[in-house]
Design an enzyme around this catalytic site. Structure first.
Site, mmCIF file in Angstrom:
data_model
loop_
_atom_site.group_PDB
_atom_site.id
_atom_site.type_symbol
_atom_site.label_atom_id
_atom_site.label_comp_id
_atom_site.label_asym_id
_atom_site.label_seq_id
_atom_site.Cartn_x
_atom_site.Cartn_y
_atom_site.Cartn_z
ATOM 1 N N HIS A 208 74.530 44.702 39.049
ATOM 2 C CA HIS A 208 75.593 45.546 39.632
ATOM 3 C C HIS A 208 75.785 45.261 41.124
ATOM 4 C CE1 HIS A 208 78.421 48.817 39.783
ATOM 5 N NE2 HIS A 208 77.665 49.539 40.593
ATOM 6 N N ALA B 146 86.281 46.096 37.871
ATOM 7 C CA ALA B 146 85.479 44.883 38.033
ATOM 8 C C ALA B 146 85.145 44.416 36.618
ATOM 9 C CB ALA B 146 84.208 45.214 38.795
ATOM 10 N N SER C 102 84.869 49.512 40.312
ATOM 11 C CA SER C 102 83.584 49.424 41.019
ATOM 12 C C SER C 102 83.737 48.692 42.352
ATOM 13 C CB SER C 102 82.578 48.641 40.169
ATOM 14 O OG SER C 102 82.011 49.470 39.211
ATOM 15 N N HIS D 147 81.183 54.136 43.322
ATOM 16 C CA HIS D 147 82.193 55.104 42.865
ATOM 17 C C HIS D 147 81.945 56.415 43.630
ATOM 18 C CE1 HIS D 147 83.868 52.834 39.385
ATOM 19 N NE2 HIS D 147 82.696 52.238 39.457
ATOM 20 N N HIS E 15 82.606 56.738 33.359
ATOM 21 C CA HIS E 15 82.332 55.749 32.314
ATOM 22 C C HIS E 15 81.597 56.439 31.183
ATOM 23 C CE1 HIS E 15 82.350 53.651 36.240
ATOM 24 N NE2 HIS E 15 82.963 52.678 35.591
ATOM 25 N N MET F 152 83.633 47.839 31.364
ATOM 26 C CA MET F 152 83.135 49.080 30.762
ATOM 27 C C MET F 152 84.068 50.265 31.023
ATOM 28 S SD MET F 152 79.161 48.579 31.895
ATOM 29 C CE MET F 152 78.441 46.927 31.963
ATOM 30 N N SER F 153 85.355 49.978 31.190
ATOM 31 C CA SER F 153 86.285 51.083 31.515
ATOM 32 C C SER F 153 87.698 50.732 31.065
ATOM 33 C CB SER F 153 86.272 51.316 33.038
ATOM 34 O OG SER F 153 86.829 50.209 33.706
ATOM 35 N N TYR G 176 79.130 55.265 29.554
ATOM 36 C CA TYR G 176 77.665 55.072 29.639
ATOM 37 C C TYR G 176 76.996 56.109 30.546
ATOM 38 C CZ TYR G 176 78.662 52.617 34.069
ATOM 39 O OH TYR G 176 79.104 52.299 35.335
ATOM 40 N N GLU G 177 77.821 56.853 31.314
ATOM 41 C CA GLU G 177 77.241 57.934 32.125
ATOM 42 C C GLU G 177 76.962 59.160 31.256
ATOM 43 O OE1 GLU G 177 79.133 58.159 36.311
ATOM 44 O OE2 GLU G 177 80.592 57.039 35.120
ATOM 45 N N ASN H 201 82.087 38.172 37.966
ATOM 46 C CA ASN H 201 80.997 37.318 37.463
ATOM 47 C C ASN H 201 81.453 36.555 36.233
ATOM 48 O OD1 ASN H 201 80.712 40.283 36.473
ATOM 49 N ND2 ASN H 201 79.712 39.067 34.884
HETATM 50 O O1 LIG Z 1 84.569 50.984 36.920
HETATM 51 P P1 LIG Z 1 84.536 49.526 36.627
HETATM 52 O O2 LIG Z 1 85.029 49.194 35.257
HETATM 53 O O3 LIG Z 1 85.228 48.705 37.685
HETATM 54 O O4 LIG Z 1 82.986 49.130 36.694
HETATM 55 C C1 LIG Z 1 82.412 47.943 36.185
HETATM 56 C C2 LIG Z 1 81.749 48.255 34.839
HETATM 57 C C3 LIG Z 1 80.462 48.920 35.264
HETATM 58 O O5 LIG Z 1 80.694 50.267 35.577
HETATM 59 C C4 LIG Z 1 80.082 48.187 36.501
HETATM 60 C C5 LIG Z 1 79.145 47.044 36.210
HETATM 61 O O6 LIG Z 1 78.780 46.377 37.385
HETATM 62 O O7 LIG Z 1 81.318 47.632 37.030
HETATM 63 N N1 GUN Z 2 80.646 44.629 30.244
HETATM 64 C C1 GUN Z 2 80.743 44.071 31.442
HETATM 65 N N2 GUN Z 2 81.206 44.783 32.469
HETATM 66 C C2 GUN Z 2 81.288 44.189 33.673
HETATM 67 N N3 GUN Z 2 81.720 44.671 34.841
HETATM 68 C C3 GUN Z 2 81.609 43.677 35.750
HETATM 69 N N4 GUN Z 2 81.104 42.584 35.185
HETATM 70 C C4 GUN Z 2 80.894 42.876 33.887
HETATM 71 C C5 GUN Z 2 80.394 42.125 32.775
HETATM 72 O O1 GUN Z 2 80.010 40.966 32.877
HETATM 73 N N5 GUN Z 2 80.330 42.782 31.590
#
Ligand SMILES: O=P(O)(O)O[C@@H]1C[C@H](O)[C@@H](CO)O1
Ligand code: GUN
Length: 270
Positions: free
Chosen positions: A236, A96, A13, A44, A66, A198-199, A68-69, A222
């Site tokens: 986000h 991220a 991200s 993205h 992802h 989440m990836s 969740y999409e 974060n």
């Molecule tokens: O694609 P990534 O894993 O970097 O994205 C992270 C997980 C969520 O898609 C998003 C949350 O802010 O960032």
């Molecule tokens: N699940 C999850 N995904 C993230 N992507 C960026 N920050 C976070 C977080 O705090 N939790």
């Protein structure tokens, strides 16, 4: 494109600028590639970029998919098998992530030494279904999913570049899209996870199945709250803000990695 990539990079991200490091690049919109899903998440872009980085042919996913999409695990990881068929040997995954470890700060980098594929363990594994022997075995080992030599090389490069805010840790993949509750954060931390996102884990499982060498980087965007007294909540936009701030640093690290790996044929070739 005339490029025949040996290295594939997945941009997390807000980290799409990693693709800007590629020279003589050719870009393809996901919407123009047969069977590719579309990117729906801010940060993205949805482009596959081919080009050269420090003399090595690379392909970069500017935007990943992802669960969740709404995608099945096999769809999320579809590009990995495309990379394999293109002749890629090394996969560099970036993401991220939120910090669960007590000593990680926002903006730090975590070199991924291992992962907990929470969804995979719970029956959402991308390898579920008939095994395609052409790619790999029915029961692939995952004990060394993240390449030790590449991890060590990254630590050495960070030292040389003067990066002090670098850790080695364990990434846990959850589905999202909501961020964690305090109880969930405590649970994941107690499992041994240092960062949550989440990836990545699903992509890495498919990459290892088909014999790619994997290097992974999390940017800590974060702090995940593990105490009810902690104030504030993540969103986000904040994640993208931190990614933007640190993208140049990650770009330099990834470029150096590729220069070193490809300068040393033994690391690139199997
Ligand atoms: O694609 P990534 O894993 O970097 O994205 C992270 C997980 C969520 O898609 C998003 C949350 O802010 O960032
Ligand atoms: N699940 C999850 N995904 C993230 N992507 C960026 N920050 C976070 C977080 O705090 N939790």
């Amino acid at each position: 494109t005339r490029h025949r990539p040996k290295v594939a990079i997945i941009c997390g991200s807000g980290l799409g600028v990693l693709a800007d490091a590629l020279q003589h690049s050719d870009s393809f919109k996901y919407s123009d590639i047969p069977n590719f899903p579309q990117s729906t998440v801010q940060g993205h872009a949805g482009q596959l970029v081919f080009g050269e980085l420090r003399g090595t042919a690379c392909v970069c996913m500017k935007g990943r998919f992802h669960m969740y999409e709404g995608h099945q695990p096999a769809k999320v990881t579809f590009p990995i098998r495309v990379f394999k068929l293109l002749g890629v040997k090394i996969l560099i995954v970036t993401n991220a992530a939120g910090s669960l470890a007590d000593d990680y700060k926002t903006g730090d980098v975590m070199i991924i030494k291992d992962h907990i594929n929470l969804l995979g363990l719970a029956g959402q594994n991308p390898l579920i279904g008939p095994n395609i022997e052409q790619f790999g075995p029915r029961f692939p080992p995952m004990t060394s999913a993240y390449d030790k030599d590449l991890c060590k090389l990254a630590m050495d490069i960070c030292k040389r570049l003067g990066y002090t805010c670098v850790h080695k840790g364990i990434y846990c993949m959850v589905s999202g899209p909501n961020f964690e509750t305090v109880a969930e954060a405590r649970f994941l931390h107690s499992l041994g996870a240092d960062a949550v996102g989440m990836s990545t884990a699903a992509e890495v499982v498919v990459a290892k199945h088909c014999g790619l060498r994997v290097f992974g980087l999390s940017l800590i965007t974060n702090q995940v709250k593990k105490d009810y007294s902690e104030k504030g909540s993540v969103n986000h936009d904040d994640v993208l803000g931190v990614s933007k701030m640190r993208a140049e640093m990650l770009k330099a690290l990834v470029s150096e990695m590729i220069a070193e790996v490809c300068g040393c044929a033994c690391l690139l070739l199997d």
